[in-house]
Design a protein around this motif. Structure first.
Motif, PDB file in Angstrom:
ATOM      1  N   GLU A 102       0.824  -1.197   0.000  1.00 33.72           N
ATOM      2  CA  GLU A 102       0.000   0.000   0.000  1.00 33.72           C
ATOM      3  C   GLU A 102       0.863   1.254   0.000  1.00 33.72           C
TER       4      GLU A 102
ATOM      5  N   TYR B 291       1.078   4.195  -2.959  1.00 32.49           N
ATOM      6  CA  TYR B 291       0.880   5.635  -2.784  1.00 32.49           C
ATOM      7  C   TYR B 291       2.106   6.429  -3.222  1.00 32.49           C
TER       8      TYR B 291
ATOM      9  N   ALA C 254       1.963   6.565  -6.878  1.00 34.39           N
ATOM     10  CA  ALA C 254       0.880   7.451  -7.295  1.00 34.39           C
ATOM     11  C   ALA C 254       1.313   8.910  -7.220  1.00 34.39           C
TER      12      ALA C 254
ATOM     13  N   ALA D  62     -10.906   6.796  -4.310  1.00 30.11           N
ATOM     14  CA  ALA D  62      -9.767   7.448  -3.643  1.00 30.11           C
ATOM     15  C   ALA D  62     -10.252   8.430  -2.582  1.00 30.11           C
TER      16      ALA D  62
ATOM     17  N   ASP E 165      -8.964   7.752   1.093  1.00 34.74           N
ATOM     18  CA  ASP E 165      -7.867   8.612   1.531  1.00 34.74           C
ATOM     19  C   ASP E 165      -8.309   9.885   2.238  1.00 34.74           C
TER      20      ASP E 165
END
Length: 731
Positions: A26, A30, A33, A111, A115
């Motif tokens: 994970e 991120y 990303a 998202a 998030d």
């Protein structure tokens, strides 16, 4: 831990996020990303920053920005221009665009939930229950349309190998775009299918009908739940990395058109082509010596091109085997700019006659200025603006065909393109049974600008006399300028001779302002366009101190549209509708077809007035397959009337073939009706060279109308027939 394999009311209707990925995975996701988004934003910024190196643009591109964005959104989201001439292509693009946008929005919603809503704000996830079920159904349905759309694109490109999709500018970016989108769409369903199988087919996941179907296929193929669980992380990471790779690639190549195309539609000029940009009086000004002589909008045009080939497929020059391909000109400029910026090529002339230049002079000379390329372009590329810039460069350097140079000389010395003494301009009136009013001596309702070809060309003199007869039969006063009329300059401007155009415009406006009239009427659609759209743009004050510009005009002419400008078909239609010209619609019984002139149709959206007049004569009108905005050019525009080409078939020959073979009436078509003097000249030539002299007659619409009026029994100039009163028809 939620048991996603259970069924029953106690099961939470959602799906696991980052299932089988783990905390480390994970974090890595991120991090990737963030790097992807940073790269994307920097790349997009760099592309747009490059436009700043171009010259300022002539048009107001960012006025009323909210309205522009709304209009662009309507055009893009409805795919209205994608359906033009290509229904399957429109459906394909609509499926891809709406599917892609839905998947993008869906990913953004997920998202936000993960998030922001849950992690940052500490709220309970909304990604469950009815919301989740609706979300899953919509995502699966729209994702399926997306895959189908991309599948159609793959089939058209690699199965059918459509000609317009393949040319010298095809490269790896074309394959990357279509295949990456296909793999993203299919890969998402594979990930979903593995998850559904790996979590034991949760009952609520039936709403994800594509993923559920794939899970069943995997199961029937021998895949167990544990195998799906094992494979899931690999498929998940493959899908995620492909998505990141696609986002990173957007600013680097063809995928950037998703951004640049929308920007291009937002900043379009709705009068592009029909009015050309003026050039500054600065002696240091250059037109196209360097790539940065092009405006920022010209450079944006280059980036917006999707290589779809729609412009090439409708170009009459390309169809006639001239060296022009509109798509390749735009992409040649783009390729040169990118290689120059990357230091991969040396600077060279943008356009020249032979030698090592980006664009060859013969390519630009081939353009007919018909605007078919611009009409067909789904992203509003303004080809004609860039083409004119290069034509002006060729004119500055004297690299034009000798025949075109002769036309320039004729205009400079004689004020007309024929080189005849201008005092003979109105000699065509001598064969009439009445006198045409001199608008310099008395006020008139209509000031009629006759034009060069109706004044000097023998075949078109008949058109002028027939139109004079029509006006004489009406109840309006019509006058001409006689030898104070000069050439309007429209086509020499499109060939690149800007200052000669300005000189002619100033001289002609001087004559206009010396007369008293209500409406300006033109025989030629080329004149109509330039009076309506270009003359009002000229600030004559800029040339007040130029000794070469011998006119007295101050400021602008007709800036606010005080003078109405009409093509003769529009003026005559009004007279017919008002009963001033008595026609019953039964006078003639010919089978005819009508050709839309580019400058009247595509340039100015006038399609119905000429057709209404044809029907008013009683003729049986049959449309050619290419009509109205899709009309095929005669070949005479953009200086084509005066240039010499080795082409087969000529555009005029191809059009006559279409009239006789592709209309519903076929060989029964007796008359080919035109409403443009240049079209008349080109088609009379094509009728001879194409061996159609015994098959069809070329006739001006005014000639058809004059014949109908004569058949009606109206005596021209007879004051006993009042306006609106029908004269008796012949027995």
């Amino acid at each position: 831990m939620t048991n996603f394999g259970q069924t029953g009311p106690e099961v939470l209707q959602t799906r696991p996020t980052f299932w089988r990925i783990g905390p480390v995975g994970e974090v890595l996701f991120y991090a990737a990303a963030v790097l992807t988004v940073v790269w994307f934003l920097w790349g997009v910024y760099s592309r747009f920053a490059r436009y700043g190196a171009g010259e300022p643009d002539h048009a107001a591109r960012l006025d009323d920005l909210p309205g522009r964005i709304a209009r662009a959104a309507k055009q893009v989201f409805t795919n209205e221009k994608q359906f033009n001439r290509d229904f399957v292509g429109g459906v394909m693009h609509a499926f891809i665009m709406w599917g892609f946008l839905t998947l993008l929005i869906g990913t953004t919603i997920l998202a936000i939930d993960m998030d922001i809503w849950t992690k940052a704000l500490g709220q309970e996830s909304f990604f469950q229950g009815a919301f989740y079920l609706s979300y899953s159904l919509v995502m699966d349905a729209m994702g399926l349309l997306f895959v189908v759309g991309v599948g159609i694109a793959l089939y058209r490109r690699y199965g059918l190998r459509m000609d317009r999709l393949w040319d010298r500018h095809n490269d790896h970016w074309d394959a990357f775009l279509v295949w990456s989108l296909f793999l993203l769409g299919v890969g998402g369903y594979v990930v979903e299918g593995l998850r559904i199988l790996g979590t034991g087919f949760p009952e609520h996941e039936t709403v994800s009908f594509v993923g559920w179907f794939l899970a069943r296929v995997f199961q029937m193929g021998g895949m167990s739940e544990s195998m799906a669980t094992f494979l899931y992380p690999f498929s998940w990471w493959s899908h995620a990395l492909l998505a990141f790779g696609f986002i990173v690639a957007v600013p680097m190549g063809k995928p950037f058109h998703m951004i640049s195309s929308f920007a291009n539609v937002v900043t379009n000029d709705d009068k592009a082509g029909k009015r050309l940009p003026s050039i500054p009086t600065d002696l240091d000004h250059t037109n196209a010596e360097d790539i940065d002589d092009f405006s920022w909008k010209d450079i944006l045009d280059q980036d917006a091109c999707t290589k779809c080939g729609r412009c090439s497929s409708v170009c009459p020059a390309k169809a006639s085997d001239r060296p022009l391909d509109p798509r390749n000109v735009i992409l040649d400029l783009k390729s040169y700019r990118e290689k120059l910026d990357a230091g991969e090529t040396e600077q060279k002339p943008i356009v020249a006659d032979g030698g090592d230049s980006v664009i060859d002079a013969e390519t630009m000379e081939s353009c007919m200025a018909c605007m078919a390329c611009m009409d067909a372009c789904p992203v509003d590329i303004e080809h004609l603006t860039s083409f004119t810039r290069m034509n002006r460069q060729l004119t500055d350097e004297g690299e034009l065909q000798p025949s075109m140079q002769d036309v320039f000389q004729n205009v400079m010395q004689k004020d007309n393109t024929f080189g005849d003494p201008n005092r003979k301009r109105a000699d065509w009136t001598e064969d009439l049974d009445f006198e045409v009013t001199d608008a310099r001596e008395e006020p008139v309702d209509y000031l009629w600008y006759v034009g060069d070809y109706p004044s000097f060309d023998d075949r078109n003199k008949k058109v002028a006399r027939s139109l004079a007869t029509i006006f004489e039969a009406s109840d309006v006063s019509v006058g001409i300028l006689y030898d104070d009329e000069v050439y309007d300059g429209n086509d020499v401007r499109r060939v690149g001779e800007e200052f000669l155009f300005l000189e002619q415009a100033g001289t002609l406006v001087d004559s206009f302002e010396a007369c008293e009239f209500d409406t300006l009427v033109c025989t030629d659609p080329h004149s109509y366009n330039t009076f309506k759209n270009e003359y009002p743009e000229i600030d004559f004050d800029e040339f007040a101190d130029d000794p070469m510009m011998e006119f007295d005009v101050e400021g602008f002419w007709n800036r606010r549209g005080e003078v109405e400008v009409l093509h003769y078909t529009q003026a005559v239609q009004r007279l017919v509708d008002a009963g001033s010209i008595p026609l019953s619609g039964t006078e003639l019984d010919y089978t005819v077809t009508y050709h839309d002139p580019c400058h009247l149709g595509r340039y100015n959206d006038e399609y119905e007035a000429p057709r209404d007049l044809v029907r008013a004569t009683g003729c049986d009108l049959h449309e050619m397959p290419r009509n109205r905005a899709n009309s095929f050019c005669c070949g005479g525009g953009g200086g084509g009337l005066w240039m010499e080409y080795d082409e087969d078939p000529k555009p005029s020959e191809e059009r006559l073939r279409e009239a006789l073979e592709d209309t519903d009436a076929g060989a029964s078509v007796e008359k080919f009706v035109v409403a443009c003097p240049m079209c008349m000249t080109m088609y009379e030539d094509g009728r001879k060279t194409g061996d159609y002299e015994d098959d069809i007659e070329i006739v001006g619409l005014s000639e058809l109308l004059a014949e109908a009026i004569e058949a009606r029994g109206v005596t021209v100039g007879d004051s006993s027939t009042e306006a609106g009163e029908s004269a008796p028809a012949d027995d």
